[in-house]
Write a protein that holds these residues in place. Sequence first.
Motif, mmCIF file in Angstrom:
data_model
loop_
_atom_site.group_PDB
_atom_site.id
_atom_site.type_symbol
_atom_site.label_atom_id
_atom_site.label_comp_id
_atom_site.label_asym_id
_atom_site.label_seq_id
_atom_site.Cartn_x
_atom_site.Cartn_y
_atom_site.Cartn_z
ATOM 1 N N UNK A 69 0.838 -1.203 0.000
ATOM 2 C CA UNK A 69 0.000 0.000 0.000
ATOM 3 C C UNK A 69 0.872 1.252 0.000
ATOM 4 N N UNK A 70 1.894 1.285 0.846
ATOM 5 C CA UNK A 70 2.790 2.450 0.910
ATOM 6 C C UNK A 70 3.487 2.675 -0.430
ATOM 7 N N UNK A 71 3.921 1.610 -1.066
ATOM 8 C CA UNK A 71 4.609 1.737 -2.353
ATOM 9 C C UNK A 71 3.657 2.263 -3.421
ATOM 10 N N UNK A 72 2.466 1.691 -3.490
ATOM 11 C CA UNK A 72 1.481 2.146 -4.474
ATOM 12 C C UNK A 72 1.105 3.597 -4.234
ATOM 13 N N UNK A 73 1.013 3.996 -2.961
ATOM 14 C CA UNK A 73 0.631 5.363 -2.633
ATOM 15 C C UNK A 73 1.703 6.355 -3.078
ATOM 16 N N UNK A 74 2.978 6.019 -2.874
ATOM 17 C CA UNK A 74 4.066 6.913 -3.304
ATOM 18 C C UNK A 74 4.019 7.126 -4.818
#
Length: 343
Positions: free
Chosen positions: A189-194
């Motif tokens: 989720x953090x990677x996709x959000x960045x």
Amino acid sequence: MAAETWQDGEAVLARARAGDGDAFRELTEPYRRELQLHCYRILGSLQDAEDLLQETLLAAWRGLDGYQERASVRTWLYRIATNRCLNALRAGQRRPARPETMTALPEPSRRPAEPAWLEPYPEPLLGELPDQEPGPEARYEAREAVSLAFVVGLQQLVPRQRAVLVLRDVLGFRAAEVAAMLGTTANAVHLALRRARAVLDAALPGQDRERAPLPGSAEERRVVDAFARAFEAGDVAALVELLTGDARLTMPPLEATYEGVPAVADFLRTVVFADGRSYVLRGLRANGQPAFALYRRDRGSSIAHAHGVMVLGLAGGRVGDMTRFVDNGLLGAFGMARSLREG
């Protein structure tokens, strides 16, 4: 009081699980409009959003026995709605055929690789949203997160990134909650959000633009009234005076985008007002922004026929974006007729 409310909710849920349709509606009705708006942000289409809302409610009704109450009913419904939207986007069956490009268009400033299929969101529907603060992780204000520019920017993201950004930055769900909704990990989720933030920031209008006037303010009315007068008079010079230097004109889902005052002015002169064409404008609001139902006058007649919906994006006391939706069928969503009789 809190205990009584919890017990009442448990009783409603038990009745719904027993097949009570009224109890199910009582359980889900508070979230209908916000779920529809959620689907709209991801899909960009009001009709698709309504269809997916109905699919979500049907899936929830059929899946009540599987609801384990580990999350709130609201979170559970968002999980269903988000995954239904992602499935629809993967299927790719909800986009109508591209319309034929209008003849004799000036060469556009640029052509997007994949033009966004987009529809405006009528203002009255926003008025039906419940007063609910976004979660602590929210990054965007409610007004910004429904703007046309924001929804256009979302359409530039791949489906999973759209969902992650909306759930995290608009609605404020925690990363762990989003991961549970999407069946992935918090790290993913953090990677996709960045990645989503980087693409969205590049897609949104220039950060050096002034903020739009407050809705309904005297400044907004001044700009909108001046625009309407100039447009109905076919006065390109007056319209140009109202534009920002980086003004942009688009016509979803047509591919052409016209950027900068010279390109927009040329389009107005050679296409919009060519051969003495004239228009009647009727004020609307869409996506929290001023908008118009456009009607093109018939020469020698008192009848003006539908010519789409135009939404304005304001920057300070000027017009930064003119988005004309070419589908006349959209007028019905705003309660507008297909033709007007003047006089």
